[in-house]
Write a protein that holds these residues in place. Structure first.
Motif, PDB file in Angstrom:
ATOM      1  N   TRP A  22       0.840  -1.332   0.135  1.00  0.00           N
ATOM      2  CA  TRP A  22       0.035   0.000  -0.131  1.00  0.00           C
ATOM      3  C   TRP A  22       1.005   1.672  -0.365  1.00  0.00           C
ATOM      4  CZ3 TRP A  22      -1.564   2.799   4.941  1.00  0.00           C
ATOM      5  CH2 TRP A  22      -2.887   3.893   4.696  1.00  0.00           C
ATOM      6  N   LEU A  23       2.008   1.539   0.911  1.00  0.00           N
ATOM      7  CA  LEU A  23       2.912   2.749   1.161  1.00  0.00           C
ATOM      8  C   LEU A  23       3.272   2.152  -0.443  1.00  0.00           C
ATOM      9  CD1 LEU A  23       4.146   1.923   5.030  1.00  0.00           C
ATOM     10  CD2 LEU A  23       2.178   3.840   4.142  1.00  0.00           C
ATOM     11  N   SER A  24       4.006   1.102  -0.716  1.00  0.00           N
ATOM     12  CA  SER A  24       4.584   1.943  -2.037  1.00  0.00           C
ATOM     13  C   SER A  24       4.556   2.010  -3.284  1.00  0.00           C
ATOM     14  CB  SER A  24       5.530   0.522  -2.051  1.00  0.00           C
ATOM     15  OG  SER A  24       6.225  -0.199  -1.580  1.00  0.00           O
ATOM     16  N   TRP A  25       2.480   1.395  -3.530  1.00  0.00           N
ATOM     17  CA  TRP A  25       2.193   1.674  -4.642  1.00  0.00           C
ATOM     18  C   TRP A  25       1.554   3.227  -4.888  1.00  0.00           C
ATOM     19  CZ3 TRP A  25      -0.037   0.123  -9.012  1.00  0.00           C
ATOM     20  CH2 TRP A  25      -1.642   1.062  -9.500  1.00  0.00           C
ATOM     21  N   LYS A  26       1.396   4.164  -3.408  1.00  0.00           N
ATOM     22  CA  LYS A  26       0.872   5.459  -3.030  1.00  0.00           C
ATOM     23  C   LYS A  26       1.708   6.578  -3.019  1.00  0.00           C
ATOM     24  CE  LYS A  26      -0.598   6.407   0.522  1.00  0.00           C
ATOM     25  NZ  LYS A  26      -1.409   7.095   2.538  1.00  0.00           N
ATOM     26  N   LYS A  27       3.240   6.183  -3.946  1.00  0.00           N
ATOM     27  CA  LYS A  27       4.279   6.968  -4.013  1.00  0.00           C
ATOM     28  C   LYS A  27       4.572   6.555  -5.343  1.00  0.00           C
ATOM     29  CE  LYS A  27       7.171   5.636   0.502  1.00  0.00           C
ATOM     30  NZ  LYS A  27       8.151   4.410   1.309  1.00  0.00           N
ATOM     31  N   ILE A  28       4.422   5.089  -6.204  1.00  0.00           N
ATOM     32  CA  ILE A  28       4.747   5.607  -7.486  1.00  0.00           C
ATOM     33  C   ILE A  28       3.882   6.837  -8.565  1.00  0.00           C
ATOM     34  CG2 ILE A  28       4.058   4.127  -9.702  1.00  0.00           C
ATOM     35  CD1 ILE A  28       3.087   2.309  -8.416  1.00  0.00           C
ATOM     36  N   LYS A  29       4.874   7.574  -8.989  1.00  0.00           N
ATOM     37  CA  LYS A  29       4.874   8.887  -9.480  1.00  0.00           C
ATOM     38  C   LYS A  29       4.314   8.354 -10.996  1.00  0.00           C
ATOM     39  CE  LYS A  29       9.373  10.817  -7.413  1.00  0.00           C
ATOM     40  NZ  LYS A  29       9.922  11.485  -7.611  1.00  0.00           N
ATOM     41  N   PRO A  30       2.977   9.447 -11.286  1.00  0.00           N
ATOM     42  CA  PRO A  30       2.402   9.256 -12.264  1.00  0.00           C
ATOM     43  C   PRO A  30       2.978   9.759 -14.037  1.00  0.00           C
ATOM     44  CG  PRO A  30       0.978   9.913 -10.781  1.00  0.00           C
ATOM     45  CD  PRO A  30       2.397  10.021 -10.545  1.00  0.00           C
ATOM     46  N   VAL A  31       2.707   8.872 -14.642  1.00  0.00           N
ATOM     47  CA  VAL A  31       3.607   8.938 -16.342  1.00  0.00           C
ATOM     48  C   VAL A  31       2.576   9.656 -17.025  1.00  0.00           C
ATOM     49  CG1 VAL A  31       5.009   8.246 -17.563  1.00  0.00           C
ATOM     50  CG2 VAL A  31       5.189   7.060 -15.539  1.00  0.00           C
ATOM     51  N   THR A  32       3.041  10.442 -17.961  1.00  0.00           N
ATOM     52  CA  THR A  32       2.196  11.270 -19.134  1.00  0.00           C
ATOM     53  C   THR A  32       3.426  12.040 -19.512  1.00  0.00           C
ATOM     54  OG1 THR A  32       0.901  12.623 -19.321  1.00  0.00           O
ATOM     55  CG2 THR A  32       2.720  13.082 -17.841  1.00  0.00           C
ATOM     56  N   ALA A  33       2.512  11.220 -20.827  1.00  0.00           N
ATOM     57  CA  ALA A  33       3.527  11.401 -22.347  1.00  0.00           C
ATOM     58  C   ALA A  33       3.748  13.214 -22.717  1.00  0.00           C
ATOM     59  CB  ALA A  33       3.375  10.872 -23.560  1.00  0.00           C
ATOM     60  N   GLY A  34       2.738  13.685 -22.572  1.00  0.00           N
ATOM     61  CA  GLY A  34       2.590  14.847 -22.605  1.00  0.00           C
ATOM     62  C   GLY A  34       2.450  15.111 -24.040  1.00  0.00           C
ATOM     63  N   ASP A  35       3.921  16.446 -24.276  1.00  0.00           N
ATOM     64  CA  ASP A  35       3.614  17.236 -26.044  1.00  0.00           C
ATOM     65  C   ASP A  35       4.793  16.155 -26.415  1.00  0.00           C
ATOM     66  OD1 ASP A  35       1.316  18.618 -25.895  1.00  0.00           O
ATOM     67  OD2 ASP A  35       3.410  20.068 -24.873  1.00  0.00           O
ATOM     68  N   SER A  36       5.285  15.390 -25.544  1.00  0.00           N
ATOM     69  CA  SER A  36       6.538  14.890 -26.174  1.00  0.00           C
ATOM     70  C   SER A  36       6.432  13.565 -27.565  1.00  0.00           C
ATOM     71  CB  SER A  36       6.634  12.838 -25.475  1.00  0.00           C
ATOM     72  OG  SER A  36       7.578  12.409 -25.414  1.00  0.00           O
ATOM     73  N   ILE A  37       7.143  13.804 -28.452  1.00  0.00           N
ATOM     74  CA  ILE A  37       7.513  13.586 -30.113  1.00  0.00           C
ATOM     75  C   ILE A  37       8.137  11.595 -29.922  1.00  0.00           C
ATOM     76  CG2 ILE A  37       8.075  13.653 -32.222  1.00  0.00           C
ATOM     77  CD1 ILE A  37       7.827  17.280 -31.265  1.00  0.00           C
ATOM     78  N   ALA A  38       7.737  11.185 -30.291  1.00  0.00           N
ATOM     79  CA  ALA A  38       7.812   9.681 -30.217  1.00  0.00           C
ATOM     80  C   ALA A  38       9.357   9.979 -30.783  1.00  0.00           C
ATOM     81  CB  ALA A  38       6.850   8.912 -31.342  1.00  0.00           C
ATOM     82  N   GLN A  39      10.326   9.115 -30.530  1.00  0.00           N
ATOM     83  CA  GLN A  39      11.433   9.024 -31.842  1.00  0.00           C
ATOM     84  C   GLN A  39      12.290   7.476 -31.910  1.00  0.00           C
ATOM     85  OE1 GLN A  39      14.921  11.245 -29.839  1.00  0.00           O
ATOM     86  NE2 GLN A  39      12.346  12.923 -29.283  1.00  0.00           N
ATOM     87  N   THR A  40      11.465   6.834 -31.315  1.00  0.00           N
ATOM     88  CA  THR A  40      11.632   5.182 -31.274  1.00  0.00           C
ATOM     89  C   THR A  40      10.292   4.163 -31.872  1.00  0.00           C
ATOM     90  OG1 THR A  40      12.232   5.514 -28.850  1.00  0.00           O
ATOM     91  CG2 THR A  40      12.386   2.915 -29.671  1.00  0.00           C
ATOM     92  N   ALA A  41      11.294   3.240 -33.185  1.00  0.00           N
ATOM     93  CA  ALA A  41      10.800   1.941 -33.680  1.00  0.00           C
ATOM     94  C   ALA A  41       9.954   1.118 -32.975  1.00  0.00           C
ATOM     95  CB  ALA A  41      11.616   1.655 -34.631  1.00  0.00           C
ATOM     96  N   ILE A  42       8.834   0.707 -33.377  1.00  0.00           N
ATOM     97  CA  ILE A  42       7.943  -0.380 -31.726  1.00  0.00           C
ATOM     98  C   ILE A  42       7.307  -1.332 -32.668  1.00  0.00           C
ATOM     99  CG2 ILE A  42       5.731  -0.849 -30.810  1.00  0.00           C
ATOM    100  CD1 ILE A  42       6.435   2.581 -29.144  1.00  0.00           C
ATOM    101  N   SER A  43       7.913  -2.586 -32.556  1.00  0.00           N
ATOM    102  CA  SER A  43       7.615  -3.657 -32.995  1.00  0.00           C
ATOM    103  C   SER A  43       6.546  -4.277 -31.827  1.00  0.00           C
ATOM    104  CB  SER A  43       8.084  -4.969 -33.644  1.00  0.00           C
ATOM    105  OG  SER A  43       8.790  -4.006 -34.893  1.00  0.00           O
ATOM    106  N   VAL A  44       4.914  -4.037 -32.875  1.00  0.00           N
ATOM    107  CA  VAL A  44       3.771  -4.718 -31.462  1.00  0.00           C
ATOM    108  C   VAL A  44       3.697  -6.243 -32.047  1.00  0.00           C
ATOM    109  CG1 VAL A  44       1.319  -4.841 -30.946  1.00  0.00           C
ATOM    110  CG2 VAL A  44       2.420  -2.941 -30.888  1.00  0.00           C
TER     111      VAL A  44
END
Length: 374
Positions: A22-44
């Motif tokens: 519980w305490l560890s979950w509360k400490k996790i920092k949220p992630v947001t891409a915002g205006d980030s511009i993708a640069q990495t080739a991805i294979s799904v």
């Protein structure tokens, strides 16, 4: 007296573990891409077996991702489907690479399907999901942003069950959210880490650096957690968890009790293969604790003694109070706060299935995707 002392001991340890999560979950920092511009080739990579009713929805979601098309490759690996899965992909999604798994009579078809897809992949980052999943529009962009910002070798992301109105599906959704909370907490703290193959990513070069599924390819399950543990041994500080609603992958809960138990037995079956003894120790402690929780009502039924009835009720209430703050915090993240009202009443069912699935995962067999698996 022995039962009382054992219950107090294991319940105290269990409570400390849940509080840690519980305490560890509360400490996790949220992630947001915002205006980030993708640069990495991805294979799904998408292993698919008899997913004719689901595959189109997933592929449509992938093709409408907020991600540059020249950096995105989608690979479906058909695992001996005997329905229209391959035909749907071939006839309706020309942008998607369709491969067919050739191997037969092996114990881990899914690992072989993923391995086959990666062998043909061109992307730097491999992203895995299941053919019966739905992905949000910013899924890949947020994963890629986390990858670049953290230099992650392996990325774990959240999954949620969608449900109908049945009791079994609501129970699954709630139980799975607890597992997702444990996943986020443990990955973030770098201990006894968990993940789910419906939503994870890793560097293609790292996959080959650890020799892929070699050494675990004879195990039916574990294309997610066992691979993560191999990578964590090589790169213990490059495992990341993404706390973001933009990356929550959803998938339908099992439709009935039989398929639900089979799924959980499959998940439990890989526990004995964990090389990290701390993970096995935690799982064993949790399992014994649940066995003790179950012993009280069993003795109450057998003896009719008020002592065991009162003890069973006390254990039921204690377990609920220990877990409730953690569950409520995770439910808020998934926007499932309404499920908190059912938490107390599902406790006996949770204990019973945990004991059964844990035992069958260690010593039994299960059926999955129409196959009998050891």
């Amino acid at each position: 007296m022995i039962l009382i002392l054992a219950s107090i001991l294991f319940l105290t340890g269990y409570g400390a573990l849940i509080t840690y999560y519980w305490l560890s979950w509360k400490k996790i920092k949220p992630v947001t891409a915002g205006d980030s511009i993708a640069q990495t080739a991805i294979s799904v990579i998408i292993p698919a077996r008899n997913e004719a009713t689901n595959i189109a929805a997933l592929l449509e979601g992938l093709l409408t991702q907020d991600y540059p098309r020249h950096l995105l490759e989608i690979i479906v690996v058909d695992d001996h489907s005997d329905d229209d899965t391959a035909a749907i992909v071939r006839n309706n999604f020309p942008e998607v690479h369709l491969l067919s798994l050739q191997q037969d009579a092996i114990n881990s078809y899914k690992k072989k399907a993923i391995e086959t897809g990666i062998a043909q992949a061109k992307g730097r980052l491999i992203v895995c999901t299941d053919a019966d999943c739905i992905v949000p529009p910013n899924w890949l962009r947020t994963i890629e942003h986390c990858y670049r910002q953290t230099n992650a070798a392996f990325i774990v992301a959240p999954v949620v069950f969608t449900t109908g109105k049945s009791l079994v599906q609501l129970f699954q959704q709630m139980d799975f959210m607890v597992l997702q909370g444990v996943t986020g907490a443990s990955v973030t703290q770098g201990v006894h880490a968990m993940c789910n193959g419906a939503n994870l990513a890793y560097e293609r070069s790292v996959f080959y650096e650890v020799n892929g599924f070699a050494g675990i390819d004879n195990i039916a399950s574990g294309d997610d957690m066992l691979l993560m543990h191999k990578i964590a041994q090589q790169y213990p500080h490059r495992i990341r968890y993404i706390l973001s609603q933009d990356v929550i992958v959803s998938t339908a809960a099992m439709p009935d009790w039989k398929s639900f138990i089979n799924q959980r037995i499959r998940w439990a079956s890989k526990a004995k293969y964990y090389e990290d003894k701390k993970i096995f120790g935690v799982l064993l402690w949790v399992y014994i604790t649940n066995c003790l929780f179950l012993l009280w009502p069993l003795l109450a039924i057998i003896t009719g003694s008020m002592f065991y009835i009162a003890g069973g009720l006390l254990v039921w209430v204690s377990k609920t109070l220990l877990e409730l703050p953690f569950y409520a915090a995770v439910a808020r993240f998934f926007n499932k706060q309404h499920t908190v009202r059912y938490f107390f009443f599902f406790q006996p069912l949770h204990v019973l299935y945990t004991v059964i699935a844990g035992f069958m995962g260690a010593f039994g067999k299960y059926e999955w995707k129409g196959r009998k698996v050891k």
